[in-house]
Scaffold this motif. Structure first.
Motif, PDB file in Angstrom:
ATOM      1  N   UNK A 131      -4.292  -2.768  -5.365  1.00  0.00           N
ATOM      2  CA  UNK A 131      -3.968  -1.609  -4.544  1.00  0.00           C
ATOM      3  C   UNK A 131      -2.709  -1.324  -4.746  1.00  0.00           C
ATOM      4  N   UNK A 132      -1.710  -2.238  -4.934  1.00  0.00           N
ATOM      5  CA  UNK A 132      -0.330  -1.611  -5.496  1.00  0.00           C
ATOM      6  C   UNK A 132      -0.443  -1.013  -6.928  1.00  0.00           C
ATOM      7  N   UNK A 133      -1.142  -1.619  -7.676  1.00  0.00           N
ATOM      8  CA  UNK A 133      -1.458  -0.842  -9.004  1.00  0.00           C
ATOM      9  C   UNK A 133      -2.094   0.607  -9.079  1.00  0.00           C
ATOM     10  N   UNK A 134      -3.155   0.537  -8.157  1.00  0.00           N
ATOM     11  CA  UNK A 134      -3.709   1.974  -7.723  1.00  0.00           C
ATOM     12  C   UNK A 134      -2.642   2.896  -7.108  1.00  0.00           C
ATOM     13  N   UNK A 135      -1.796   2.444  -6.126  1.00  0.00           N
ATOM     14  CA  UNK A 135      -0.742   3.200  -5.637  1.00  0.00           C
ATOM     15  C   UNK A 135       0.362   3.693  -6.564  1.00  0.00           C
ATOM     16  N   UNK A 136       0.711   2.732  -7.723  1.00  0.00           N
ATOM     17  CA  UNK A 136       1.470   3.071  -8.676  1.00  0.00           C
ATOM     18  C   UNK A 136       0.839   4.472  -9.663  1.00  0.00           C
ATOM     19  N   UNK A 137      -0.360   4.158  -9.869  1.00  0.00           N
ATOM     20  CA  UNK A 137      -1.207   5.113 -10.864  1.00  0.00           C
ATOM     21  C   UNK A 137      -1.253   6.136 -10.080  1.00  0.00           C
ATOM     22  N   UNK A 138      -1.354   6.471  -8.745  1.00  0.00           N
ATOM     23  CA  UNK A 138      -1.524   7.773  -8.058  1.00  0.00           C
ATOM     24  C   UNK A 138      -0.234   8.442  -7.969  1.00  0.00           C
TER      25      UNK A 138
END
Length: 216
Positions: A131-138
């Motif tokens: 989820x942290x990686x996804x937030x970074x990509x967003x």
């Protein structure tokens, strides 16, 4: 048939003809456990400095492991920074640390995804980090979108180093030598140009939809 070792084979009590110990290569990365396990004296004689910190008296950090009544601190508990309920906190911790950073507050959709990672999943769960990686990509996509909407958008040709592939022998260096990134060279154009192509396509579709709506 005799099972005793010949005169040219290691007997198990000394080094072999290749310079390795008779029990196998001198490395712990073997499929089986070597027996017998070398003693502390053997390891200390073979490896300079081995076991230097076995004796607590020889450890520079050992006094830190013992509680000292007089630590020299001027406080029993450090003064706390004002609590901010918006500051994320891992579920492993009962409270925020006395001091924490506020320079980059979470915001938008990326912030919501990151708060979900901290609020629901432990740091020992893969979902937390995914989820942290996804937030970074967003957040990265949002930054690209804001760049395109600004008066000075990002310049992918000059800022990503793509032009250097032609001007500084980038293509030639990929064909010779011992570069370690040859395995993913085919993916490089997709990773570098893909987001820009997708953003341009999205913008074109949006303009087309607006134009179609204006005609009707």
């Amino acid at each position: 048939m005799s099972t005793e070792p010949s005169s040219t084979e290691p007997t198990g009590t000394g080094p072999s003809s290749t310079g390795q110990p008779a029990g196998g290569p001198a490395t712990p990365y073997v499929a089986h456990r070597r027996r017998p396990t070398p003693s502390a004296e053997e390891l200390r004689a073979r490896i300079p400095g081995w076991g230097a910190d076995l004796d607590p008296a020889d450890r520079p950090s050992f006094p830190k492991m013992q509680w000292q009544a007089d630590s020299g601190a001027r406080w029993e508990y450090p003064p706390e920074q004002p609590r901010d309920p918006r500051r994320e906190r891992s579920v492993e911790h009962a409270q925020l640390t006395p001091v924490y950073g506020t320079a980059q507050p979470l915001h938008g959709l990326s912030g919501a995804v990151r708060r979900l990672a901290y609020r629901r999943y432990s740091e020992g769960r893969a979902a937390h980090w995914l989820l942290l990686i996804a937030g970074d990509r967003i957040e990265a996509w949002g930054a690209r979108g804001r760049s395109l909407a600004s008066a000075r958008p990002d310049q992918p040709l000059t800022e990503t180093g793509v032009a250097a592939e032609v001007s500084h022998h980038g293509i030639a260096s990929r064909r010779r030598g011992s570069r370690t990134d040859t395995g993913h060279q085919m993916l490089d154009p997709v990773l570098v140009a893909g987001p820009w192509v997708a953003a341009a396509a999205g913008a074109a579709l949006g303009v087309r939809a607006l134009a179609r709506a204006a005609r009707h």
